[in-house]
Write an enzyme that holds these catalytic residues in place. Structure first.
Site: not given
Ligand code: ADP
Ligand code: MG
Length: 412
Positions: A44, A47, A134-135, A176, A188, A245
């Protein structure tokens, strides 16, 4: 009660994304593509330090229904974002110009164009069963689903082999980092695009490494060993796009500079060749400032733990990896300081109920924990975690049992 979160079948996800597309844009999509979330077994915050990690793809996937357009417009809708239609012109996409979730989508188109590929506008409808924030990497699942869709629509042919998938993953990372503004490493996106069913993928982030050498598939058959991997989504707030981060990345870069190396990986490799790395570590890190030293210690020891974990898997000793997971959690909590009370409670409760090992996974500050449990103990460990959260007055967590699933590809 929250409970075990099931993954959608390909048919279900395809139908959901298709229906949303038809309701929004009034026609059928050309196709549907899907990409998985991931859970990291070990390694963890390594990367972005040219290090190693060992994730699996989840059965939980994000589905995108897409049709190309004749112009340079992108119209987007997501079931997870109030189904409001957003519009972005590809020519307007640049760092800092796209607000909110569409950045993860149009960022991929932008990055492919930056890499010299031609991309057209498109309509896209998104639906997902990857737990959000949710990570478990819903962001990379979205990017990777869009990447394989655009690859197919533009006939780039990148999705057909691992080297091409590595190039798609690189585009998703740029999306990203530069368009969504989240300074994450590459784990990821590489997992979502390059992991394979039944295997964990050992990723090596040494810059410039040939794709052949940057991913090795390591069989990870827990059922055979009578084991299961339980994921606990703590539902504690988790936001990677905040300063924490970036601060950790910055500390690692400062540590490398002080130690005169290009990345902390070099220190990990050097210690890996030593007879007694634990004894030598304090002297090696002595030159660092007190605030930076524990950060570097986490990264260096964590890269070592990936090697230990993979060695155990290669030797068929999966039942022995528990203590390595426990040591990873302690390092993330004490040295890297990215855990939180909910993650610590999930880990402790799982262990007390018989887990062989447990750790937080993903970036931290909320998100998910994993526990390696005997298959016969799944229900007992789940109950214990739910009870511990109820006792503490925390939001009930979501639970899922993870098996190594397939990478991004066409769904329908
Ligand atoms: P994780 O990648 O751990 O779930 P992140 O904060 O990196 O958390 O990414 C979450 C963000 O990615 C959301 O706030 C949204 O902007 C975008 N995202 C992820 N999945 C979707 C989805 N199904 N529809 C729209 N946006 C999404
Ligand atoms: Mg993410």
């Amino acid at each position: 009660m929250s409970g075990v979160l099931p993954a959608w079948t390909t048919d279900e996800g395809t139908a959901r994304a298709t229906t949303l597309f038809e309701q929004t844009f009034g026609a059928a999509p050309l196709g549907v593509w899907a990409a998985p979330g991931r859970v990291n077994l070990i390694g963890e915050h390594t990367d972005y330090n040219a290090g190693l990690c060992l994730p699996i793809a989840l059965e939980h996937r994000t589905f995108v229904a897409v049709s190309p357009r004749a112009d340079r417009l992108v119209r987007l809708v997501s079931a997870q974002e109030q189904s409001t239609v957003r519009e972005v012109r590809l020519g307007d996409v640049a760092p800092g110009t796209v607000e909110g979730w569409p950045a993860y989508v149009v960022g991929v188109a932008w990055a492919l164009e930056q890499a010299g590929h031609s991309v057209v506008g498109f309509d896209v409808a998104v639906d997902s069963c990857v737990p959000y924030g949710a990570g478990l990497s819903s962001s990379a699942a979205l990017e990777s689903a869009v990447a394989v869709a655009l690859d197919d629509l533009a006939g780039l042919g990148l999705g057909g082999d691992d080297a091409g998938r590595a190039a798609l993953a690189a585009a998703c990372v740029r999306a990203e980092n530069e368009i969504a503004g989240a300074p994450t490493g590459g784990m990821d996106q590489s997992t979502s695009l390059r992991a394979t069913t039944g295997n964990a993928v050992l990723l090596d982030f040494t810059p410039g490494l040939d794709p052949v050498d940057s991913a090795r598939h390591v069989p990870f058959d827990l059922a055979d060993a009578g084991l299961a991997l339980l994921v606990v989504d703590t539902r504690a707030p988790h936001a990677l796009v905040d300063g924490q981060y970036a601060a950790r990345r910055d500390a690692c870069e400062r540590a490398a500079r002080t130690l005169g190396v290009t990345s902390l990986r070099e220190i990990a490799d050097m210690l890996g060749r030593s007879e007694s790395p634990a004894d030598e570590l304090p002297a090696v890190l002595a030159a660092l400032d007190d605030d930076v030293r524990p950060r570097a210690r986490h990264v260096v020891t964590e890269i070592g733990r990936v090697g230990t974990f993979v060695g155990l898997l290669d030797a068929g000793d999966v039942t022995e990896v528990g203590p390595v997971m426990d040591a990873s959690h302690a390092s993330l909590r004490e040295d890297y300081e990215v855990s939180c009370p909910e993650l610590d409670l999930a880990v402790t409760a799982a262990r007390e109920a018989g887990a062989l090992g447990a750790r937080m996974t993903g970036g931290g500050f909320g998100g998910s924990a994993i526990a390696l449990v005997r298959a016969t103990d799944i229900a007992a460990v789940q109950d214990a975690v739910l009870a511990a959260f109820a006792d503490a007055g925390y939001t009930p967590p979501d639970l899922l049992v993870a098996v190594p699933a397939a990478p991004a590809g066409r769904a329908g």
